[in-house]
Design a protein around this motif. Structure first.
Motif, PDB file in Angstrom:
ATOM      1  N   ALA A 266       0.825  -1.218   0.000  1.00  0.00           N
ATOM      2  CA  ALA A 266       0.000   0.000   0.000  1.00  0.00           C
ATOM      3  C   ALA A 266       0.854   1.261   0.000  1.00  0.00           C
ATOM      4  O   ALA A 266       0.412   2.317  -0.467  1.00  0.00           O
ATOM      5  CB  ALA A 266      -0.926  -0.003   1.214  1.00  0.00           C
ATOM      6  N   VAL A 267       2.077   1.156   0.542  1.00  0.00           N
ATOM      7  CA  VAL A 267       2.989   2.302   0.584  1.00  0.00           C
ATOM      8  C   VAL A 267       4.038   2.120  -0.505  1.00  0.00           C
ATOM      9  O   VAL A 267       4.804   1.150  -0.478  1.00  0.00           O
ATOM     10  CB  VAL A 267       3.654   2.430   1.962  1.00  0.00           C
ATOM     11  N   PRO A 268       4.122   3.020  -1.477  1.00  0.00           N
ATOM     12  CA  PRO A 268       4.973   2.818  -2.654  1.00  0.00           C
ATOM     13  C   PRO A 268       6.421   3.256  -2.442  1.00  0.00           C
ATOM     14  O   PRO A 268       6.996   3.972  -3.266  1.00  0.00           O
ATOM     15  CB  PRO A 268       4.280   3.678  -3.712  1.00  0.00           C
ATOM     16  N   GLN A 269       7.015   2.859  -1.339  1.00  0.00           N
ATOM     17  CA  GLN A 269       8.438   3.103  -1.109  1.00  0.00           C
ATOM     18  C   GLN A 269       8.941   2.036  -0.153  1.00  0.00           C
ATOM     19  O   GLN A 269       8.155   1.337   0.493  1.00  0.00           O
ATOM     20  CB  GLN A 269       8.691   4.504  -0.540  1.00  0.00           C
ATOM     21  N   LEU A 270      10.244   1.898  -0.079  1.00  0.00           N
ATOM     22  CA  LEU A 270      10.817   0.910   0.811  1.00  0.00           C
ATOM     23  C   LEU A 270      10.627   1.328   2.267  1.00  0.00           C
ATOM     24  O   LEU A 270      10.725   2.513   2.611  1.00  0.00           O
ATOM     25  CB  LEU A 270      12.301   0.733   0.524  1.00  0.00           C
ATOM     26  N   LEU A 271      10.397   0.347   3.115  1.00  0.00           N
ATOM     27  CA  LEU A 271      10.270   0.604   4.553  1.00  0.00           C
ATOM     28  C   LEU A 271      11.502   1.312   5.092  1.00  0.00           C
ATOM     29  O   LEU A 271      11.402   2.160   5.986  1.00  0.00           O
ATOM     30  CB  LEU A 271      10.057  -0.727   5.282  1.00  0.00           C
ATOM     31  N   ASN A 272      12.652   1.007   4.522  1.00  0.00           N
ATOM     32  CA  ASN A 272      13.917   1.588   4.995  1.00  0.00           C
ATOM     33  C   ASN A 272      13.926   3.107   4.924  1.00  0.00           C
ATOM     34  O   ASN A 272      14.643   3.766   5.681  1.00  0.00           O
ATOM     35  CB  ASN A 272      15.078   1.051   4.149  1.00  0.00           C
ATOM     36  N   TYR A 273      13.138   3.689   4.011  1.00  0.00           N
ATOM     37  CA  TYR A 273      13.163   5.141   3.808  1.00  0.00           C
ATOM     38  C   TYR A 273      11.788   5.775   4.030  1.00  0.00           C
ATOM     39  O   TYR A 273      11.550   6.897   3.593  1.00  0.00           O
ATOM     40  CB  TYR A 273      13.630   5.457   2.385  1.00  0.00           C
ATOM     41  N   ALA A 274      10.915   5.068   4.729  1.00  0.00           N
ATOM     42  CA  ALA A 274       9.519   5.514   4.826  1.00  0.00           C
ATOM     43  C   ALA A 274       9.171   6.104   6.192  1.00  0.00           C
ATOM     44  O   ALA A 274       7.997   6.253   6.512  1.00  0.00           O
ATOM     45  CB  ALA A 274       8.586   4.345   4.523  1.00  0.00           C
ATOM     46  N   GLU A 275      10.154   6.488   6.976  1.00  0.00           N
ATOM     47  CA  GLU A 275       9.870   6.954   8.338  1.00  0.00           C
ATOM     48  C   GLU A 275       8.894   8.118   8.348  1.00  0.00           C
ATOM     49  O   GLU A 275       7.920   8.128   9.117  1.00  0.00           O
ATOM     50  CB  GLU A 275      11.172   7.354   9.039  1.00  0.00           C
ATOM     51  N   ASP A 276       9.119   9.108   7.495  1.00  0.00           N
ATOM     52  CA  ASP A 276       8.221  10.271   7.479  1.00  0.00           C
ATOM     53  C   ASP A 276       6.817   9.879   7.033  1.00  0.00           C
ATOM     54  O   ASP A 276       5.814  10.347   7.598  1.00  0.00           O
ATOM     55  CB  ASP A 276       8.775  11.352   6.541  1.00  0.00           C
ATOM     56  N   THR A 277       6.719   8.995   6.034  1.00  0.00           N
ATOM     57  CA  THR A 277       5.411   8.547   5.557  1.00  0.00           C
ATOM     58  C   THR A 277       4.656   7.806   6.656  1.00  0.00           C
ATOM     59  O   THR A 277       3.453   8.012   6.864  1.00  0.00           O
ATOM     60  CB  THR A 277       5.577   7.636   4.332  1.00  0.00           C
ATOM     61  N   LEU A 278       5.359   6.941   7.376  1.00  0.00           N
ATOM     62  CA  LEU A 278       4.708   6.175   8.439  1.00  0.00           C
ATOM     63  C   LEU A 278       4.225   7.080   9.565  1.00  0.00           C
ATOM     64  O   LEU A 278       3.167   6.817  10.166  1.00  0.00           O
ATOM     65  CB  LEU A 278       5.671   5.113   8.979  1.00  0.00           C
ATOM     66  N   GLN A 279       4.950   8.142   9.840  1.00  0.00           N
ATOM     67  CA  GLN A 279       4.508   9.089  10.864  1.00  0.00           C
ATOM     68  C   GLN A 279       3.218   9.786  10.432  1.00  0.00           C
ATOM     69  O   GLN A 279       2.293   9.962  11.226  1.00  0.00           O
ATOM     70  CB  GLN A 279       5.607  10.125  11.133  1.00  0.00           C
ATOM     71  N   VAL A 280       3.154  10.155   9.157  1.00  0.00           N
ATOM     72  CA  VAL A 280       1.942  10.808   8.644  1.00  0.00           C
ATOM     73  C   VAL A 280       0.754   9.857   8.724  1.00  0.00           C
ATOM     74  O   VAL A 280      -0.362  10.247   9.093  1.00  0.00           O
ATOM     75  CB  VAL A 280       2.173  11.285   7.199  1.00  0.00           C
ATOM     76  N   ILE A 281       0.986   8.586   8.379  1.00  0.00           N
ATOM     77  CA  ILE A 281      -0.093   7.588   8.437  1.00  0.00           C
ATOM     78  C   ILE A 281      -0.588   7.427   9.869  1.00  0.00           C
ATOM     79  O   ILE A 281      -1.804   7.402  10.127  1.00  0.00           O
ATOM     80  CB  ILE A 281       0.395   6.249   7.859  1.00  0.00           C
ATOM     81  N   THR A 282       0.336   7.336  10.815  1.00  0.00           N
ATOM     82  CA  THR A 282      -0.050   7.149  12.211  1.00  0.00           C
ATOM     83  C   THR A 282      -0.807   8.356  12.744  1.00  0.00           C
ATOM     84  O   THR A 282      -1.809   8.212  13.464  1.00  0.00           O
ATOM     85  CB  THR A 282       1.195   6.875  13.063  1.00  0.00           C
ATOM     86  N   GLU A 283      -0.358   9.532  12.388  1.00  0.00           N
ATOM     87  CA  GLU A 283      -1.059  10.739  12.832  1.00  0.00           C
ATOM     88  C   GLU A 283      -2.466  10.786  12.236  1.00  0.00           C
ATOM     89  O   GLU A 283      -3.439  11.127  12.923  1.00  0.00           O
ATOM     90  CB  GLU A 283      -0.266  11.976  12.422  1.00  0.00           C
ATOM     91  N   GLY A 284      -2.593  10.452  10.956  1.00  0.00           N
ATOM     92  CA  GLY A 284      -3.914  10.442  10.335  1.00  0.00           C
ATOM     93  C   GLY A 284      -4.833   9.406  10.958  1.00  0.00           C
ATOM     94  O   GLY A 284      -6.051   9.609  11.040  1.00  0.00           O
ATOM     95  N   ALA A 285      -4.263   8.288  11.397  1.00  0.00           N
ATOM     96  CA  ALA A 285      -5.051   7.231  12.025  1.00  0.00           C
ATOM     97  C   ALA A 285      -5.379   7.542  13.471  1.00  0.00           C
ATOM     98  O   ALA A 285      -6.074   6.752  14.127  1.00  0.00           O
ATOM     99  CB  ALA A 285      -4.299   5.906  11.923  1.00  0.00           C
ATOM    100  N   GLY A 286      -4.893   8.677  13.970  1.00  0.00           N
ATOM    101  CA  GLY A 286      -5.185   9.064  15.349  1.00  0.00           C
ATOM    102  C   GLY A 286      -4.553   8.141  16.367  1.00  0.00           C
ATOM    103  O   GLY A 286      -5.101   7.956  17.463  1.00  0.00           O
ATOM    104  N   GLY A 287      -3.413   7.579  16.032  1.00  0.00           N
ATOM    105  CA  GLY A 287      -2.728   6.694  16.967  1.00  0.00           C
ATOM    106  C   GLY A 287      -3.228   5.265  16.956  1.00  0.00           C
ATOM    107  O   GLY A 287      -2.693   4.413  17.677  1.00  0.00           O
ATOM    108  N   VAL A 288      -4.241   4.964  16.156  1.00  0.00           N
ATOM    109  CA  VAL A 288      -4.713   3.577  16.041  1.00  0.00           C
ATOM    110  C   VAL A 288      -3.656   2.755  15.290  1.00  0.00           C
ATOM    111  O   VAL A 288      -3.161   3.205  14.253  1.00  0.00           O
ATOM    112  CB  VAL A 288      -6.058   3.520  15.283  1.00  0.00           C
ATOM    113  N   PRO A 289      -3.277   1.591  15.795  1.00  0.00           N
ATOM    114  CA  PRO A 289      -2.299   0.776  15.078  1.00  0.00           C
ATOM    115  C   PRO A 289      -2.769   0.443  13.660  1.00  0.00           C
ATOM    116  O   PRO A 289      -3.954   0.183  13.435  1.00  0.00           O
ATOM    117  CB  PRO A 289      -2.187  -0.492  15.938  1.00  0.00           C
ATOM    118  N   VAL A 290      -1.825   0.466  12.722  1.00  0.00           N
ATOM    119  CA  VAL A 290      -2.122   0.208  11.320  1.00  0.00           C
ATOM    120  C   VAL A 290      -1.266  -0.966  10.846  1.00  0.00           C
ATOM    121  O   VAL A 290      -0.043  -0.957  11.017  1.00  0.00           O
ATOM    122  CB  VAL A 290      -1.841   1.443  10.445  1.00  0.00           C
ATOM    123  N   LEU A 291      -1.913  -1.942  10.245  1.00  0.00           N
ATOM    124  CA  LEU A 291      -1.193  -3.035   9.586  1.00  0.00           C
ATOM    125  C   LEU A 291      -1.229  -2.761   8.089  1.00  0.00           C
ATOM    126  O   LEU A 291      -2.311  -2.615   7.510  1.00  0.00           O
ATOM    127  CB  LEU A 291      -1.864  -4.383   9.894  1.00  0.00           C
TER     128      LEU A 291
END
Length: 499
Positions: A266-291
């Motif tokens: 679902a995320v079109p980049q490598l996990l190794n370089y996706a730290e900023d993207t994952l933070q945005v996803i978590t913030e949008g999810a309101g802290g709900v864990p995302v798989l």
């Protein structure tokens, strides 16, 4: 002139069984999703039995079986043409070759079963031998050369009472029962009683098995997100982040669930370089864990992975896909083949993905889960391979590869079968396809249809007690088939006329 006419008539007689075999195989494939035309099933399998009974030699029976399989797989797996249309300028020319070679190769298993049945037995015993050997051929198709059990006979029955047998005897057992029920119809003309007895007994077995009693929903809610990205746009630089933003918007909606599940890659980049993207996803999810599905690199190897993000946007658990698609996610001798520009269709990672270590449980906020990435849900043996029984099955997938006709629906049927076999709920998140919450009895509780972007908030069902099939796997059915084949062989030899 008369001799010429006789030769032509003889040729037509030889061609008739070939046409019957091809046509009957094609008719049988209509029992698969999305058609589920079961009315043709007894006709097709009766024709298969007749072809073996009438075969003058083992070679003729093998040819009939191969042609029957060719017709079945060519029609039933026609969705295999779809991946070649994603980039038609490069790959469309390969499509017919892929379908023909795949169908012809899989049909070899059936040809071998038909030929051996004719060689190792005679008379009506050929049908009993064919039941056992055809079932063993399906075992071979499911397990050998990484396996490909797609379009197995058990898949015919998903929305019928016969599906209630899956927790007891599994898909191979249900396939065996299908052959037991309908192959003897080939005897109807000579022995009506023998032809009718097997279907009646099979129906009695089905009716004697009770449907599982469901325990009802838990107090947990899961949000299943389907961004609906067409495959030709999913990785395109001008479009790929559009689908991430779409999934993020769905994840941001109130009320908040206990877990959010995004589909494969679902995320079109490598996990190794996706730290900023994952933070945005978590913030949008309101802290709900995302798989979610994402690719990652480790030591020069690339993996197709499922990653659980915790409340801080950090990877709390990772699962790497273990059962990869040949020529889709990897190519045999991949590094060598990559020098010639040959890569797996679905891999965005050089020569292809590396395989993960196998079935592993992942602790989610809603319970212990067995992750399955796309194609892995096709293999019941992979689900049974988990070291411990999970509470939930989770499949993340990208069914855009399978097109919009039969492929996504056949894939969904197999996911439902895995839930039913194990007595476990399944969370199914598709990039596009059919995203759903599947009950432990295989029923679809909530779903998003093919081609629709959106999300569903679904109550998680409670698991059922461990099923017999989850404890035994395919061994009892395999051993039974071996016993039947051996018994018929020795019985046939004992009764064979001696010169």
């Amino acid at each position: 002139m008369m001799s010429l006419g006789l030769r032509q008539a003889a040729r037509r007689l030889r061609l008739a069984p070939a046409g019957l075999a091809l046509g009957s195989g094609a008719l049988l494939s209509l029992a698969l999703a999305p058609w589920h035309m079961l009315i043709g099933l007894p006709v097709a399998l009766a024709a298969a039995g007749w072809l073996v009974l009438q075969a003058a030699s083992a070679r003729a029976a093998a040819l009939a079986g191969w042609l029957f399989g060719l017709g079945y797989f060519a029609f039933g797996l026609s969705w295999i043409l779809e991946p070649f249309q994603i980039d038609p300028d490069r790959h469309a020319w390969m499509a017919p070759f892929a379908l023909v070679f795949l169908a012809a190769g899989l049909a070899l298993f059936w040809g071998a079963a038909f030929g051996l049945a004719a060689r190792l037995s005679h008379g009506a015993a050929r049908l009993v031998m064919l039941v056992a050997l055809w079932s063993l051929a399906e075992f071979g198709r499911a397990y050998l050369l990484t396996g490909f059990p797609w379009a197995a006979f058990g898949q015919f029955w998903i929305d019928t009472p016969a599906a209630s047998l899956l927790p007891w005897i599994g898909p191979q057992g249900l396939a065996l029962l299908t052959l037991v029920a309908f192959l003897p119809l080939a005897l109807l003309r000579k022995s009506p009683a023998a032809g009718i007895l097997s279907p009646v007994l099979a129906a009695a077995i089905v009716l004697a098995v009770p449907a599982p009693d469901l325990a009802g929903p838990s107090e947990k809610t899961v949000r299943i997100v389907q961004p609906n990205a067409p495959q030709d746009q999913k990785w395109h630089p001008d479009h790929r982040w559009e689908f991430v933003r779409r999934a993020l918007a769905f994840s941001s909606e109130d009320p908040r669930p206990d877990l959010i599940v995004w589909p494969e890659t679902a995320v079109p980049q490598l996990l190794n370089y996706a730290e900023d993207t994952l933070q945005v996803i978590t913030e949008g999810a309101g802290g709900v864990p995302v798989l979610l599905g994402i690719q990652r690199e480790d030591g020069g190897a690339y993996y197709n992975s499922a990653v659980l993000l915790d409340a801080d946007g950090l990877p709390a658990a990772t699962y790497d896909k273990a059962h990869l698609v040949p020529f889709g996610e990897y190519v045999p001798f991949g590094d060598f083949m990559a020098q010639f520009g040959i890569h797996g269709f679905a891999s965005q990672a050089g020569a292809g993905y590396a395989a993960g270590p196998g079935a592993r449980l992942m602790e989610l906020p809603i319970g212990s889960a067995l992750p399955l990435i796309c194609y892995e849900a096709v293999f019941p043996q992979d689900v049974n391979a988990a070291a411990a029984r999970p509470d939930i099955l989770v499949q993340i997938t990208n069914d855009a590869w399978f097109g919009t006709r039969s492929g996504p629906y056949q894939h969904l049927v197999q996911a439902r079968m895995r839930a039913l076999e194990q007595g476990l709920p399944m969370i199914r998140a598709a990039n596009t396809g059919v995203s759903a919450m599947i009950a432990p009895d295989g029923q679809l509780l909530d779903q998003l249809p093919l081609g629709q972007a959106g999300y569903i908030d679904a109550a998680l069902p409670m698991p059922l007690p461990p099923t017999l099939y989850s404890r035994t796997g395919d061994w009892p059915v395999f051993l039974l088939c071996m016993f039947i084949a051996g018994g018929v062989f020795f019985f046939s030899r004992a009764l064979a006329p001696r010169s």
